[in-house]
Design a protein around this motif. Structure first.
Motif, PDB file in Angstrom:
ATOM      1  N   GLN B  34      22.899   2.944  55.576  1.00 35.46           N
ATOM      2  CA  GLN B  34      23.916   1.898  55.430  1.00 35.46           C
ATOM      3  C   GLN B  34      25.053   2.055  56.437  1.00 35.46           C
ATOM      4  O   GLN B  34      25.671   1.071  56.834  1.00 35.46           O
ATOM      5  N   ILE B  35      25.314   3.296  56.826  1.00 34.09           N
ATOM      6  CA  ILE B  35      26.371   3.513  57.819  1.00 34.09           C
ATOM      7  C   ILE B  35      26.006   2.800  59.136  1.00 34.09           C
ATOM      8  O   ILE B  35      26.857   2.261  59.838  1.00 34.09           O
ATOM      9  N   LEU B  36      24.705   2.739  59.403  1.00 34.54           N
ATOM     10  CA  LEU B  36      24.253   2.052  60.621  1.00 34.54           C
ATOM     11  C   LEU B  36      24.604   0.574  60.611  1.00 34.54           C
ATOM     12  O   LEU B  36      24.655  -0.081  61.653  1.00 34.54           O
ATOM     13  N   LEU B  37      24.810   0.020  59.394  1.00 34.91           N
ATOM     14  CA  LEU B  37      25.180  -1.399  59.297  1.00 34.91           C
ATOM     15  C   LEU B  37      26.543  -1.667  59.917  1.00 34.91           C
ATOM     16  O   LEU B  37      26.892  -2.811  60.196  1.00 34.91           O
ATOM     17  N   GLY B  38      27.314  -0.609  60.089  1.00 39.54           N
ATOM     18  CA  GLY B  38      28.632  -0.752  60.688  1.00 39.54           C
ATOM     19  C   GLY B  38      28.580  -0.992  62.188  1.00 39.54           C
ATOM     20  O   GLY B  38      29.605  -0.921  62.857  1.00 39.54           O
TER      21      GLY B  38
END
Lengths: 476, 66
Positions: B34-38
């Motif tokens: 989910q951090i990659l969604l940033g």
């Protein structure tokens, strides 16, 4: 002086222990939710938002209402943290993901994702994403865990992402990409298929399938390779100013992957059974008339059609009963029936993947968190059509065991078909085996049947080989 | 150490006063995806997180020398 009514006994749902916001309990055939102070605050936020009304009116969630129950005092005495109680609509028959067919699990998955997207428009999210939060009212999924819908806290991720993957996405992908039935996996892995197991099952080339690189391989890589005691992990979401837009982007990406998953047909012969059966059209019609006639007379509250195949007799039963459990061990046949019910808006039938010789047991903590299939209801009538010879000759189940099962579930009636050894289907079953079933004959069957049941009707199919019985349990 | 991951995460989340995300383990793998969604900022955060791990690893190697 009036004597106060005794407070009816309340029974806490054995599987309802995870959410600190409250738990489910039953009383007098009604369903309640006991709420803690935090649970009540969360429920109020949701109940007062326009989201609640919209979701309830459109049957996305079970209906809940404030209630006047005599058990508040009794529950508060036992659980001091409980401050309020609400009542919610009852599901006619509880089923679990390991009993659903492919499209049932897929529809439940899409229902959960759409619920997340709808909720986000009002600033709400789901605290978790377990498949057990969804039930079926006929062919329609409905979300039952009202406490799971809570206000989104900015700077936090989609908490249920991994849980959704393990309980929805991975099982569906396993069946779609590898042709393996997911039901035994969901029955064994209580929390869903673990990441490392899914990675192994997909194999090295699995990453090429849509979404698998990210949701399986990348997630697994991060899971095993990262030192998660790093406190920066949680604060990262705050520093990234993580919002519902980020969550929704992931939810939409997962939804796209789920939507593209389809069960590849293995051309199993059971789906084609109705075309390939050994008896003739007049026999089929006679059988249908027999079933129709007795169900019409009985108007049963609930029907269990065991070994239903694609549901030919369940479709008759639903004319006379509001609750028909159509169970078969073949997931494709059940899926076929589910799709038929969904397309035609048939709400009385609940199709389930279930092997009568090995029905779902009690699972989870103390074997009570998920009830065994046989403990979940008492059918008025059980249909066992073209099933007996499979149970007896393929699985070696004695006649006595079959009637003991019917007694155990307290079936008042049974419509059962005896298929003799002279039948072509039975000949096929025994073609390459030694016939070690001297006990499999009509007199022995009747002797066992009449120990516990009395004869309502008996009908020999036109060719005089197969015999249909309608039996009534002694004492009913 | 790996076994302590869920325990620590649950511990960190449970002490949070908000009730919204209180009781399931989101898993480190799921959080990192989910951090990659940033976007670029997310990749930056990811590198930073792993940078910490790498430097820790090398520090440990150094410390282990006699």
């Amino acid at each position: 002086m009036t004597v106060p009514e005794p407070i009816p006994e309340f029974v806490r749902a054995s599987g309802s222990y995870r959410d600190p916001g409250g738990f489910v309990f039953f009383q007098n055939n009604r369903v309640f939710r006991a709420l803690t102070k935090d649970g009540l605050a969360s429920y109020h936020d949701f109940r007062q938002s326009p989201l609640y009304q919209w979701l309830e009116e459109d049957h996305w969630i079970t209906r809940t209402w404030e209630t006047d129950t005599s058990s508040v005092g009794a529950i508060s005495a036992k659980f001091p943290e409980i401050t309020a109680i609400i009542e919610q609509g009852r599901i006619p028959f509880i089923s679990y993901p390991y009993e659903w067919s492919f499209d049932m699990l897929k529809d439940a998955a899409l229902h959960t994702l759409d619920l997340l997207l709808h909720s986000s428009r009002h600033g709400f999210t789901l605290k978790d994403a377990t498949a057990y939060n969804v039930q079926f009212m006929g062919p329609r999924p409905i979300f039952i865990d009202i406490l799971s819908i809570a206000k989104y806290v900015p700077g936090t991720p989609w908490a249920g992402y991994t849980q959704f993957c393990q309980q929805f996405l991975f099982p569906l992908a396993l069946t779609a990409h590898k042709g393996v039935d997911f039901q035994p996996f969901l029955r064994s892995y209580f929390e869903g298929i673990p990441l490392h197991v899914m990675k192994s099952l997909l194999g090295w080339w699995g990453w090429r399938k849509a979404g698998m690189l990210k949701h399986v391989f990348l997630q697994s890589f991060f899971q095993t390779g990262f030192q998660a005691d790093n406190p920066a992990l949680k604060s990262s979401f705050q520093s990234l100013k993580f919002s519902l837009d980020h969550v929704n982007a992931l939810v939409r990406a997962v939804k796209k992957v789920v939507s593209q998953l389809h069960q590849s047909s293995s051309q199993r012969h059971w789906v084609e059974y109705s075309k390939n059966r050994s008896y003739t059209s007049p026999e089929i019609e006679a059988k249908q008339r027999f079933v129709d006639k007795h169900l019409e007379t009985m108007r049963p509250h609930s029907v269990w059609d065991l070994g239903c195949n694609t549901g030919e007799f369940s479709l008759i039963a639903r004319k006379y009963s509001d609750l028909v459990i159509a169970a078969d061990a073949d997931p494709e046949s059940v899926n076929h029936l589910y799709r038929h019910c969904r397309q035609n808006g048939i709400s009385e039938i609940l199709p389930l993947v279930l092997d009568v010789t090995n029905p779902s047991p009690g699972l989870g903590w103390n074997n009570l968190a998920r009830q065994g299939f046989l403990d979940r209801g008492k059918p008025t009538i059980v249909l066992m059509l073209a099933l007996l010879h499979h149970l007896c000759l393929t699985h070696n189940v004695p006649f006595a065991y079959i009637f003991n099962l019917l007694l155990a579930v307290e079936a008042k009636y049974v419509v059962i078909e005896f298929v003799p050894k002279s039948d072509p289907m039975v000949k096929k079953l025994l073609a390459n085996r030694e016939d070690v079933y001297p006990w499999y004959n009509l007199p022995a069957f009747e002797t066992e049947a009449f120990k516990h049941f009395s004869l309502v009707d008996r009908h020999e199919l036109p060719t005089g080989k197969r015999v249909l019985y309608c039996l009534k349990r002694h004492g009913c | 150490m790996r076994k302590t991951i869920p325990v620590l995460l649950v511990g960190v989340i449970v002490i949070e006063p908000d009730y919204a995300l209180a009781y399931i383990d989101p898993s480190a793998g799921g959080l990192l995806v989910q951090i990659l969604l940033g976007g670029i900022a997310g990749i930056g955060v990811l590198v930073k997180l792993y940078w910490g791990k790498l430097t820790k690893f090398f520090r440990k190697e150094k410390d282990d020398r006699p």
